[in-house]
Design a protein around this motif. Structure first.
Motif, PDB file in Angstrom:
ATOM      1  N   THR A  75       0.835  -1.189   0.000  1.00  0.00           N
ATOM      2  CA  THR A  75       0.000   0.000   0.000  1.00  0.00           C
ATOM      3  C   THR A  75       0.874   1.244   0.000  1.00  0.00           C
ATOM      4  N   LEU A  89       0.959   5.711  -0.174  1.00  0.00           N
ATOM      5  CA  LEU A  89       0.271   6.989  -0.026  1.00  0.00           C
ATOM      6  C   LEU A  89       0.511   7.804  -1.293  1.00  0.00           C
ATOM      7  N   SER A 127      -8.795   8.263   1.131  1.00  0.00           N
ATOM      8  CA  SER A 127      -7.621   8.188   2.011  1.00  0.00           C
ATOM      9  C   SER A 127      -6.305   8.303   1.238  1.00  0.00           C
ATOM     10  N   LYS A 164      -4.809   6.349  -0.991  1.00  0.00           N
ATOM     11  CA  LYS A 164      -3.982   5.154  -0.911  1.00  0.00           C
ATOM     12  C   LYS A 164      -4.138   4.293  -2.157  1.00  0.00           C
ATOM     13  N   THR A 203      -3.405   0.433  -3.336  1.00  0.00           N
ATOM     14  CA  THR A 203      -3.111  -0.912  -2.851  1.00  0.00           C
ATOM     15  C   THR A 203      -2.937  -1.838  -4.045  1.00  0.00           C
ATOM     16  N   LEU A 254       3.749   3.165   2.521  1.00  0.00           N
ATOM     17  CA  LEU A 254       2.847   3.496   3.622  1.00  0.00           C
ATOM     18  C   LEU A 254       3.577   3.646   4.946  1.00  0.00           C
ATOM     19  N   GLU A 297       4.267   6.994   5.835  1.00  0.00           N
ATOM     20  CA  GLU A 297       3.127   7.897   5.997  1.00  0.00           C
ATOM     21  C   GLU A 297       3.072   8.514   7.385  1.00  0.00           C
ATOM     22  N   HIS A 329       1.867  12.019   7.627  1.00  0.00           N
ATOM     23  CA  HIS A 329       0.415  12.075   7.638  1.00  0.00           C
ATOM     24  C   HIS A 329      -0.131  13.406   8.124  1.00  0.00           C
ATOM     25  N   GLN A 372      -8.945   2.207   7.442  1.00  0.00           N
ATOM     26  CA  GLN A 372      -8.219   2.909   6.387  1.00  0.00           C
ATOM     27  C   GLN A 372      -8.326   2.201   5.042  1.00  0.00           C
ATOM     28  N   ASN A 373      -8.448   0.867   5.074  1.00  0.00           N
ATOM     29  CA  ASN A 373      -8.485   0.122   3.817  1.00  0.00           C
ATOM     30  C   ASN A 373      -9.893  -0.296   3.414  1.00  0.00           C
TER      31      ASN A 373
END
Length: 818
Positions: free
Chosen positions: A114, A116, A148, A150, A152, A183, A186, A190, A414-415
């Protein structure tokens, strides 16, 4: 065979013949083998149904199911024909959908990474990245979560590193301003993730305001100053470059890369076209208002993201770990099992553990949604994410950070958006075809009417076509819909309900059958003494005391409940003899007094006359010196809100509430009657529960779904078989979180109805946005085509509608009315 009893319930026990048949099925099942395959490129629900039907018809296939949301084909087949069946299945899939790549899933061989996407603030860009990365050879699946930020990627272990490099190249090619960060980095970024937006993030807002202000002043000079036409053009052109030069440049770069149909292209071609037909002021004004709208839209989206993220702001920043005689502040990731940590008042508990010293009140609302603080003391288990309110706690760590409750919950939330709802997939696909179609229509609108309509001017119809282009941008849909679903997931998490994907949230809307496990789901799963019956001349305390002496060495939950009810210390030294009679009960001798405690078989074995109880629950009969003195009834207690939960579900028009239990028939009937449930099936083993679930599945309509609610430990097969599996988390039970699609952290059955209400509210808001956006665009497209709407209305129908849709999507976070 099931028949209603006098109370109207359907009762079914596990009869001998039924159980033997089930054993044969299980025995035969050993000849079957199950495989899972990834269907890379599957982006059509109808295609999934065709594949499922086609593969299921192959000889030797026992069961076949295609999960459209996860692009997975599950295949159960005869073991001896496995290779032949797989080959036929692959040929059938290639025949039906030639573009789909079929890859076998092998447990432990598929990994995910994953990233960012720092600077991603454009839903259309997110869709492009997801599509192109998903096309890479070796990528099993790719998902971009716009909310978010992201990306993946799933790929086999040996290919994953290469896939990461290729994915980074794809992102750089499509969106050079978007930075790809692993990630794990992050956590260092963040706090700034929202500042690096696509164009109008918080970090660029001031610069953008200055640019728009300067551009507006230059344009105003061009409007009001008495210049000649060439000079007027220069002022407007300068204003246009200041205000929208970046949009034009990005459109040019996208065209060079082959990415033509996006909002930058539409806006650039429309405004340049306005200049071409002499509408200088309007071209600048349209770009100005587009940029202002995008500015407000970016601010709204970023605030929305922050609002959702703040609901689950439970990541601990540090841990005070004991090192020799002092405490050091270190990262929670560096703490190990067995370490001693100190948590002061106001601090978050950073890792799961057991309190070894201190007492305090802890705020559990971030994990469970409960507003009332809990009392904890030495010996209490605590979870990461709890907030210490007053006392100082010394805690022994029982789980590393990666396995802790807070880490798993953060990962789930988050996922969650990577598992997209069918509505999201439809909108992504719709936007992919919608914009090119509108561009073609706009081209025809500019060219055809002047050729066939007498007196029509080319410039007039070009202007109308340009308006048509501005209106066509699908931003309102591709931005607000994923935001709406993510908001629904955030709203659920704030109430202690963890939803693993927006596809599960949407599926809750179609639930018409709710099936429950009993113990630990509708009941507390804790045995308690509910009744003590004493014969004449004997007190209830004497019955309880003698039973407690008899059960002093037993670890059985029944024995523990008797000792807990007695509540006094028992001197084991006074017991001279202790004998457990298997399947019957206990025999002890204390101070030359013989005590017997057990079931009715024990009383019969010892030839003791006794009063047989008709109470529902586990009955322990007690005798002293071969004389019966009374009995104790022990039963599991209903959860405080179990009855309310069933009532709320019926108010939501559920067709049927069903209970499946391995408990005795009498106990099942009593609980079902007390809760007013429709059906109950008792004395079931896990495989029998699956069979009952399949039987119910055959009776439901195609568009209806079954929700199973269990404790997530013994009910894993049924959770997997149900359309939606929901587990009572039991303060973060590992098995529950792994097995279920939705986890209720508070163990409250009434939260089932809350989850369904949030799902219904989310769908309602999502469809409001779809209808509103498409409706407004349809009206303005017609007005533009007939020359009624101007560029001003066109900009409102694009940017204004998007902004309103985003604001509407955020209403899902308000759960006070649920």
């Amino acid at each position: 065979m099931k028949t209603p009893n006098k109370n109207g319930f359907f009762i079914d026990g596990c009869k001998t013949k039924f159980c033997e048949k089930e054993e044969i099925i299980v025995e035969e099942g050993k000849q079957l083998t199950k495989k899972e395959f990834t269907l890379a490129g599957l982006d059509c629900a109808n295609c999934a149904m065709k594949i499922e039907k086609g593969v299921a018809s192959i000889s030797g296939v026992d069961k076949c199911s295609v999960n459209f949301a996860t692009q997975t084909l599950s295949l159960s087949m005869k073991q001896r024909d496995e290779a032949e069946i797989i080959e036929k299945a692959q040929k059938e899939i290639r025949r039906l959908e030639p573009h789909i790549k079929v890859e076998e899933k092998q447990k432990g061989h598929i990994s995910s990474a994953t990233f960012l996407l720092e600077g991603l603030d454009c839903a259309n860009c997110a869709a492009k990245i997801e599509k192109e990365v998903g096309k890479l050879d070796g990528v099993a699946s790719a998902s971009v979560d716009f909310v978010s930020k992201k990306l993946t990627i799933e790929a086999s272990n040996h290919q994953l590193e290469a896939m990461q490099e290729q994915a980074e190249k794809v992102v750089e090619k499509l969106e050079p301003h978007v930075h790809v960060l692993p990630l794990e980095k992050e956590k260092h970024h963040h706090t700034h993730a929202h500042d690096h937006s696509h164009e109008h993030g918080a970090g660029h807002t001031k610069k953008m305001i200055v640019r728009l202000s300067v551009g507006s002043i230059v344009a105003a000079i061009g409007v009001f100053a008495p210049f000649s036409v060439p000079l007027e053009f220069l002022f407007f052109f300068a204003a246009y470059l200041i205000i929208g030069g970046d949009i034009v440049w990005r459109a040019v770069k996208n065209i060079i890369r082959g990415q033509v149909f996006d909002e930058h292209f539409l806006m650039a071609i429309a405004t340049i076209g306005a200049f071409a037909v002499g509408q200088y002021a309007e071209g600048v004004a349209v770009m100005l208002f587009y940029q202002i709208g995008e500015l407000f839209q970016g601010i709204a989206v970023n605030r929305s993201r922050k609002s959702i993220s703040s609901l689950m702001d439970i990541r601990p920043d540090f841990a005070n770990v004991k090192r020799e005689e002092t405490f050091q502040k270190i990262s929670p990731e560096d703490v190990r099992i067995g370490d001693i940590i100190l948590v002061k008042p106001g601090e978050k508990i950073p890792l799961d553990g057991k309190v070894i010293e201190g007492a305090s009140m802890v705020d559990t609302s971030a994990l469970t949604g409960e507003s009332i603080p809990r009392d904890i003391k030495a010996g209490s288990d605590v979870l990461s994410g709890f907030i210490n309110k007053n006392g100082v706690l010394t805690i022994e760590v029982t789980k590393e950070f990666g396995e802790s409750t807070v880490s798993k919950i953060l990962d789930l939330v988050q996922n969650a958006s990577s598992k997209k709802a069918p509505t999201e997939n439809f909108i992504t696909k719709f936007a992919r075809y919608y914009t090119p179609v509108v561009v073609i229509i706009a081209f025809l609108l500019a060219v055809v009417p002047p050729l066939i309509i007498s007196g029509a001017t080319f410039s007039d119809w070009v202007y109308r076509a340009l308006i048509f282009l501005v209106i066509s941008c699908p931003c309102a849909l591709v931005v607000s819909i994923p935001l709406g679903f993510f908001g629904g997931i955030g709203a659920a998490s704030s109430r202690g309900i963890l939803v693993k994907g927006s596809n599960y949230l949407e599926a809750l809307n179609d639930v018409k059958y709710v099936v429950f496990d009993k113990t630990g789901t509708l009941t507390k799963g804790v045995f308690e003494v509910t009744k003590i019956h004493a014969v004449e001349g004997v007190t209830q305390d004497e019955v309880l005391q003698n039973a407690a002496f008899a059960e002093v060495h037993s670890n059985h939950p029944i024995a523990e409940s008797i000792r807990k009810a007695y509540g006094k210390d028992i001197s084991e030294n006074s017991i001279s003899s202790y004998n457990e009679i298997s399947g019957h009960g206990m025999e002890v001798v204390i101070e030359e007094k013989e005590i017997l405690a057990g079931n009715r078989k024990l009383m019969s074995k010892m030839n003791i006359p006794f009063l047989e109880s008709e109470e529902v629950g586990t009955v322990v009969y007690v005798a002293v010196n071969k004389i019966f003195i009374g009995y104790i009834v022990i039963s599991d207690q209903l959860k405080d809100d179990a009855k309310k939960a069933i009532q709320l579900l019926k108010e939501l028009n559920m067709k049927k509430t069903v209970m499946l239990t391995g408990d005795a028939l009498a106990v099942g009937k009593k609980v079902a009657k007390e809760l007013a449930m429709d059906e109950v099936y008792a004395e079931l083993l896990p495989q029998h529960k699956v069979e009952q679930m399949e039987q119910l599945d055959r009776t439901k309509q195609t568009n209806e779904k079954i929700l199973f609610v269990g404790d997530g430990i013994n009910d894993t097969p049924v959770l997997a078989r149900a359309d939606v599996g929901m587990a009572m988390g039991g303060l973060g039970s590992d098995a529950a979180i792994e097995a279920a699609d939705i986890v209720i952290m508070t163990d409250e059955p009434s939260k089932i109805a809350t989850a369904i209400k949030i799902a219904k509210k989310t769908r309602k808001i999502v469809w409001q946005n779809i209808i509103f956006a498409l409706g407004v665009k349809a009206v303005f497209l017609l007005l533009g085509a007939f020359g009624i709407a101007t560029m001003w209305e066109a900009v409102f129908s694009d940017v204004g509608v998007t902004l309103l849709a985003v604001l509407n999507a955020m209403r899902v976070l308000k759960t006070n009315d649920l």
